[in-house]
Design a protein around this motif. Structure first.
Motif, PDB file in Angstrom:
ATOM      1  N   GLY A 146      74.964  37.752  31.972  1.00 54.70           N
ATOM      2  CA  GLY A 146      74.467  37.905  33.342  1.00 54.70           C
ATOM      3  C   GLY A 146      74.156  39.351  33.673  1.00 54.70           C
ATOM      4  N   ARG A 147      75.040  40.252  33.261  1.00 49.74           N
ATOM      5  CA  ARG A 147      74.789  41.682  33.499  1.00 49.74           C
ATOM      6  C   ARG A 147      73.579  42.155  32.702  1.00 49.74           C
ATOM      7  NH1 ARG A 147      80.834  44.483  34.074  1.00 49.74           N
ATOM      8  NH2 ARG A 147      81.634  42.873  35.476  1.00 49.74           N
ATOM      9  N   THR A 148      73.446  41.649  31.489  1.00 51.51           N
ATOM     10  CA  THR A 148      72.292  42.012  30.668  1.00 51.51           C
ATOM     11  C   THR A 148      71.001  41.518  31.305  1.00 51.51           C
ATOM     12  OG1 THR A 148      73.647  41.921  28.663  1.00 51.51           O
ATOM     13  CG2 THR A 148      71.258  41.787  28.380  1.00 51.51           C
ATOM     14  N   GLU A 149      71.016  40.277  31.786  1.00 49.15           N
ATOM     15  CA  GLU A 149      69.821  39.722  32.424  1.00 49.15           C
ATOM     16  C   GLU A 149      69.474  40.494  33.688  1.00 49.15           C
ATOM     17  OE1 GLU A 149      67.911  35.386  33.513  1.00 49.15           O
ATOM     18  OE2 GLU A 149      70.082  35.630  33.770  1.00 49.15           O
ATOM     19  N   LYS A 150      70.480  40.883  34.459  1.00 47.94           N
ATOM     20  CA  LYS A 150      70.216  41.652  35.681  1.00 47.94           C
ATOM     21  C   LYS A 150      69.583  42.999  35.330  1.00 47.94           C
ATOM     22  CE  LYS A 150      72.266  43.342  39.946  1.00 47.94           C
ATOM     23  NZ  LYS A 150      73.400  43.242  40.886  1.00 47.94           N
ATOM     24  N   TYR A 151      69.983  43.578  34.218  1.00 45.16           N
ATOM     25  CA  TYR A 151      69.421  44.864  33.795  1.00 45.16           C
ATOM     26  C   TYR A 151      67.974  44.720  33.314  1.00 45.16           C
ATOM     27  CZ  TYR A 151      68.962  49.372  31.476  1.00 45.16           C
ATOM     28  OH  TYR A 151      68.539  50.630  31.097  1.00 45.16           O
ATOM     29  N   TRP A 152      67.706  43.727  32.463  1.00 42.59           N
ATOM     30  CA  TRP A 152      66.415  43.630  31.810  1.00 42.59           C
ATOM     31  C   TRP A 152      65.398  42.741  32.519  1.00 42.59           C
ATOM     32  CZ3 TRP A 152      64.968  47.106  28.575  1.00 42.59           C
ATOM     33  CH2 TRP A 152      65.908  47.758  27.780  1.00 42.59           C
ATOM     34  N   CYS A 153      65.826  41.641  33.078  1.00 43.78           N
ATOM     35  CA  CYS A 153      64.845  40.695  33.626  1.00 43.78           C
ATOM     36  C   CYS A 153      65.396  39.975  34.861  1.00 43.78           C
ATOM     37  CB  CYS A 153      64.401  39.691  32.574  1.00 43.78           C
ATOM     38  SG  CYS A 153      65.733  39.017  31.567  1.00 43.78           S
ATOM     39  N   PRO A 154      65.606  40.697  35.951  1.00 41.05           N
ATOM     40  CA  PRO A 154      66.169  40.085  37.157  1.00 41.05           C
ATOM     41  C   PRO A 154      65.126  39.302  37.970  1.00 41.05           C
ATOM     42  CG  PRO A 154      65.769  42.395  37.562  1.00 41.05           C
ATOM     43  CD  PRO A 154      65.393  42.136  36.128  1.00 41.05           C
ATOM     44  N   ILE A 155      64.599  38.257  37.373  1.00 39.22           N
ATOM     45  CA  ILE A 155      63.586  37.424  38.015  1.00 39.22           C
ATOM     46  C   ILE A 155      64.085  35.976  37.977  1.00 39.22           C
ATOM     47  CG2 ILE A 155      61.205  36.589  37.923  1.00 39.22           C
ATOM     48  CD1 ILE A 155      60.562  39.178  36.301  1.00 39.22           C
ATOM     49  N   LYS A 156      64.067  35.324  39.112  1.00 39.78           N
ATOM     50  CA  LYS A 156      64.473  33.923  39.163  1.00 39.78           C
ATOM     51  C   LYS A 156      63.457  33.076  38.403  1.00 39.78           C
ATOM     52  CE  LYS A 156      66.860  34.430  43.510  1.00 39.78           C
ATOM     53  NZ  LYS A 156      66.625  34.620  44.921  1.00 39.78           N
ATOM     54  N   HIS A 157      63.892  31.941  37.931  1.00 41.02           N
ATOM     55  CA  HIS A 157      62.997  31.016  37.246  1.00 41.02           C
ATOM     56  C   HIS A 157      62.167  30.234  38.266  1.00 41.02           C
ATOM     57  CE1 HIS A 157      64.670  31.600  33.251  1.00 41.02           C
ATOM     58  NE2 HIS A 157      65.851  31.685  33.843  1.00 41.02           N
ATOM     59  N   ALA A 158      61.041  29.721  37.833  1.00 44.30           N
ATOM     60  CA  ALA A 158      60.208  28.900  38.713  1.00 44.30           C
ATOM     61  C   ALA A 158      60.887  27.566  39.005  1.00 44.30           C
ATOM     62  CB  ALA A 158      58.840  28.659  38.066  1.00 44.30           C
ATOM     63  N   SER A 159      61.557  27.023  38.008  1.00 46.56           N
ATOM     64  CA  SER A 159      62.273  25.756  38.166  1.00 46.56           C
ATOM     65  C   SER A 159      63.701  26.013  38.618  1.00 46.56           C
ATOM     66  CB  SER A 159      62.312  25.006  36.836  1.00 46.56           C
ATOM     67  OG  SER A 159      61.000  24.761  36.386  1.00 46.56           O
ATOM     68  N   ARG A 160      64.279  25.027  39.249  1.00 47.12           N
ATOM     69  CA  ARG A 160      65.674  25.109  39.681  1.00 47.12           C
ATOM     70  C   ARG A 160      66.567  25.164  38.457  1.00 47.12           C
ATOM     71  NH1 ARG A 160      70.302  25.419  41.549  1.00 47.12           N
ATOM     72  NH2 ARG A 160      71.379  23.933  42.869  1.00 47.12           N
ATOM     73  N   VAL A 161      67.540  26.077  38.456  1.00 44.05           N
ATOM     74  CA  VAL A 161      68.474  26.233  37.345  1.00 44.05           C
ATOM     75  C   VAL A 161      69.874  25.882  37.846  1.00 44.05           C
ATOM     76  CG1 VAL A 161      69.449  27.859  35.688  1.00 44.05           C
ATOM     77  CG2 VAL A 161      67.058  28.079  36.368  1.00 44.05           C
ATOM     78  N   ARG A 162      70.562  25.028  37.133  1.00 46.24           N
ATOM     79  CA  ARG A 162      71.928  24.646  37.512  1.00 46.24           C
ATOM     80  C   ARG A 162      72.939  25.635  36.949  1.00 46.24           C
ATOM     81  NH1 ARG A 162      73.007  19.469  39.413  1.00 46.24           N
ATOM     82  NH2 ARG A 162      71.143  18.176  39.501  1.00 46.24           N
ATOM     83  N   GLY A 163      73.975  25.884  37.719  1.00 46.83           N
ATOM     84  CA  GLY A 163      75.085  26.692  37.223  1.00 46.83           C
ATOM     85  C   GLY A 163      74.724  28.121  36.882  1.00 46.83           C
ATOM     86  N   THR A 164      74.011  28.776  37.755  1.00 47.02           N
ATOM     87  CA  THR A 164      73.605  30.150  37.469  1.00 47.02           C
ATOM     88  C   THR A 164      74.805  31.094  37.559  1.00 47.02           C
ATOM     89  OG1 THR A 164      73.026  30.506  39.785  1.00 47.02           O
ATOM     90  CG2 THR A 164      71.266  29.782  38.304  1.00 47.02           C
ATOM     91  N   HIS A 165      74.693  32.248  36.910  1.00 46.79           N
ATOM     92  CA  HIS A 165      75.754  33.256  36.975  1.00 46.79           C
ATOM     93  C   HIS A 165      75.719  33.955  38.335  1.00 46.79           C
ATOM     94  CE1 HIS A 165      72.640  36.259  36.233  1.00 46.79           C
ATOM     95  NE2 HIS A 165      72.270  35.554  35.168  1.00 46.79           N
TER      96      HIS A 165
END
Length: 197
Positions: A146-165
């Motif tokens: 989650g921290r890595t994703e926030k650093y590199w690609c903090p963009i929500k998905h177009a589709s609904r994602v279950r159980g996000t960090h």
């Protein structure tokens, strides 16, 4: 002026604080304390736990044979869990200082303490240690990812994602290039001071 999402996040933080207070009340009711990482129950509670323990032979006698046959598949997962734990720990140790991301404390995610419960027999304790480790590794990896994703690609998905960090709600909306360009460095800066939960 705060927007609706910020209001909801503030409400969630208040609810999380209330949940923690309720857990504290339940710990007090269960009559135990933690000293140097070890759980200590009051003597009469320990005695009641010992009386409630099912003997190992009785436990095994009533266990379905098919359940026993699945045990090698369950326990074989220890290999990928240990490898994942090792690789992600090394990844974090090498990369997070370079990125300026605060490291995840492993001990906050991998908690092994159920073996102190006197009402569990030896096999149940082993299973609880195993599950505590396996689920703890997944939690630890999820926080690092989650921290890595926030650093590199903090963009929500177009589709609904279950159980996000826990960082996902701060991400920029899908397709909002302006927000991504404007917020990317701010989101990265937050990772330098992120608090473990």
């Amino acid at each position: 002026m705060p927007d609706r999402l910020e209001d909801l996040q503030a409400s969630l933080a208040r609810i999380e604080a209330q949940i923690e207070q309720e857990w504290e009340a339940r710990r007090a009711k269960a009559r135990y304390r933690i000293e140097k990482g070890r759980v200590i129950f009051e003597e009469d509670v320990r005695a009641a736990h010992r009386r409630a323990r099912e003997r190992l032979w009785s436990f095994l006698k009533r266990t379905n044979a098919l359940v026993v046959l699945t045990a090698p598949f369950i326990y074989a997962c220890i290999i990928p869990f240990v490898l994942l734990d090792l690789f992600v720990t090394v990844y974090q140790a090498v990369c997070f200082p370079v990125y300026g991301i605060q490291k995840v404390r492993r001990r906050d995610h991998i908690v092994i303490d159920r073996q102190y419960l006197g009402y569990l027999n030896a096999l149940q304790k082993l299973n609880c240690v195993y599950c505590g480790y396996g689920n703890g590794v997944i939690s630890y990896v999820r926080e690092i990812a989650g921290r890595t994703e926030k650093y590199w690609c903090p963009i929500k998905h177009a589709s609904r994602v279950r159980g996000t960090h826990r960082f996902y709600c701060d991400f920029c909306d899908y397709g909002d290039a302006d927000a991504f360009c404007a917020k990317r460095e701010e989101l990265r800066a937050e990772l330098r001071k992120v608090e473990d939960k």
